[in-house]
Scaffold this active site. Structure first.
Site, PDB file in Angstrom:
ATOM      1  N   ASN A 105       5.347  23.389 -18.538  1.00 18.30           N
ATOM      2  CA  ASN A 105       6.188  22.190 -18.477  1.00 18.30           C
ATOM      3  C   ASN A 105       7.068  22.204 -17.236  1.00 18.30           C
ATOM      4  O   ASN A 105       7.507  23.252 -16.783  1.00 18.30           O
ATOM      5  CB  ASN A 105       7.056  22.098 -19.736  1.00 18.30           C
ATOM      6  CG  ASN A 105       6.214  21.996 -20.991  1.00 18.30           C
ATOM      7  OD1 ASN A 105       5.009  21.749 -20.889  1.00 18.30           O
ATOM      8  ND2 ASN A 105       6.814  22.190 -22.139  1.00 18.30           N
ATOM      9  N   HIS A 122       3.725  25.391 -13.452  1.00 17.31           N
ATOM     10  CA  HIS A 122       3.395  24.132 -12.767  1.00 17.31           C
ATOM     11  C   HIS A 122       4.588  23.544 -12.015  1.00 17.31           C
ATOM     12  O   HIS A 122       4.574  22.366 -11.674  1.00 17.31           O
ATOM     13  CB  HIS A 122       2.834  23.113 -13.780  1.00 17.31           C
ATOM     14  CG  HIS A 122       1.506  23.511 -14.341  1.00 17.31           C
ATOM     15  ND1 HIS A 122       0.930  22.920 -15.445  1.00 17.31           N
ATOM     16  CD2 HIS A 122       0.614  24.469 -13.945  1.00 17.31           C
ATOM     17  CE1 HIS A 122      -0.235  23.490 -15.694  1.00 17.31           C
ATOM     18  NE2 HIS A 122      -0.442  24.433 -14.812  1.00 17.31           N
ATOM     19  N   CYS A 151      13.849  15.309   3.579  1.00 17.24           N
ATOM     20  CA  CYS A 151      14.406  16.666   3.621  1.00 17.24           C
ATOM     21  C   CYS A 151      15.781  16.646   4.292  1.00 17.24           C
ATOM     22  O   CYS A 151      15.950  16.022   5.352  1.00 17.24           O
ATOM     23  CB  CYS A 151      13.445  17.561   4.396  1.00 17.24           C
ATOM     24  SG  CYS A 151      14.085  19.214   4.677  1.00 17.24           S
ATOM     25  N   CYS A 154      15.145  18.806   7.840  1.00 17.15           N
ATOM     26  CA  CYS A 154      14.309  18.339   8.964  1.00 17.15           C
ATOM     27  C   CYS A 154      13.933  16.864   8.865  1.00 17.15           C
ATOM     28  O   CYS A 154      13.208  16.355   9.716  1.00 17.15           O
ATOM     29  CB  CYS A 154      13.067  19.211   9.093  1.00 17.15           C
ATOM     30  SG  CYS A 154      11.873  18.955   7.785  1.00 17.15           S
ATOM     31  N   GLY A 191       2.125  24.511 -28.460  1.00 18.69           N
ATOM     32  CA  GLY A 191       2.068  23.123 -27.973  1.00 18.69           C
ATOM     33  C   GLY A 191       1.284  22.913 -26.699  1.00 18.69           C
ATOM     34  O   GLY A 191       1.694  22.122 -25.862  1.00 18.69           O
TER      35      GLY A 191
END
Ligand code: OAD
Length: 250
Positions: A105, A122, A151, A154, A191
């Site tokens: 998750n 992930h 960003c 940069c 789950g």
């Protein structure tokens, strides 16, 4: 005692007597917090095509569209609160000598519940990673001020710091996960439909290395026959029953 109570009692005995536990969670643990799962009746992949929204190609083809979808998911996750399943795992961590929580998750609810030793396989939806310099920023801003976000270092386009289909999970993350599976006594799988690799294989590695594996899910999964016990039910209701809690859950 019916079959369900027998399984819960067997699982309680196994969990109470082990000193090291590794847990793998998937979208199902957050379902009772109102975060949609991916598959099943109300699953995200019923209404959206993963190849349009969750691949690097989709992102570079249309970063605005992909970011709008993530902004929508961030909005849906913003008000979500951990449920008793998340809290039970956080308390179990306090009770065990060795505890690792591997999660697929990206919603950050395990951290909110108090879990500490977490491997986010992930990634995390609350992080933005620069596509040029790789800098990772935490951002809980919903909606985002600018889509796509830029960003701070940069000024290049940022992307959600998550793993998309077709991308490789960093080797270090896989190594840590495998080590946690190989070194535990008991593994809990909660789950997850168990069809997305490499998470799907973690339970098999556990079995191959002689661990006891307990699964909690609303339904049987393709790997259920290999596991020692599958308890059917909501994780928010089952998990608090699997150890002696010193807290009151509401
Ligand atoms: P899925 O949506 O594939 O599966 C959710 C599982 O949770 C199903 O097996 C449900 O039966 C179960 N479930 C639902 N509600 C539950 C509840 N209250 N208690 C217990 N179980 C419940 O989600 P994942 O397996 O996490 O990847 O999906 C794996 C990966 O596929 C995700 O991380 C995501 C997705 O595409 C990427 O986006 C890369």
């Amino acid at each position: 005692m019916n079959e369900m109570h027998e399984k819960i009692s067997a699982a309680l005995d196994i969990i109470e007597h082990c000193s090291s536990l590794t847990v793998l969670t998937g979208a199902g643990i957050s379902a009772e917090s109102g975060v949609p799962t991916f598959r099943g009746k109300e699953g995200l992949w019923r209404n959206f095509r993963s190849e349009d929204l969750a691949t690097p190609e989709a992102f570079w083809n249309n970063p605005k569209l992909v970011w709008e979808w993530y902004d929508w998911r961030r909005n849906a996750a913003r008000d979500a609160k951990p449920n008793p399943g998340h809290f039970a795992l956080a308390e179990l961590e306090d009770q065990k000598k060795k505890f690792t929580l591997i999660t697929q998750n990206i919603d950050g609810l395990h951290q909110l519940a108090g879990s500490r030793n977490i491997i986010e396989m992930h990634g995390n939806i609350w992080q933005i990673r620069c596509t040029k310099c790789g800098d990772v920023q935490q951002s809980h801003k919903v909606p985002l001020d600018e889509i796509p976000p830029r960003c701070g270092l940069c000024n290049e386009i940022g992307r959600p710091n998550v793993v998309w289909f077709g991308e490789i999970i960093p080797m270090e993350v896989i190594d840590r996960s495998l080590k946690a599976v190989e070194e535990c006594e008991v593994m809990l799988i909660v789950g997850t439909s168990g069809i997305v690799e490499p998470a799907a294989s973690m339970g098999l590695v556990a079995k191959q290395t002689g661990k006891t594996v307990i699964e909690i899910n609303l339904e049987y999964t393709p790997n259920s026959p290999l596991f020692d016990l599958t308890i059917l039910g909501k994780s928010g209701e089952i998990l608090p029953l699997l150890f002696t809690s010193r807290k009151v859950y509401s």
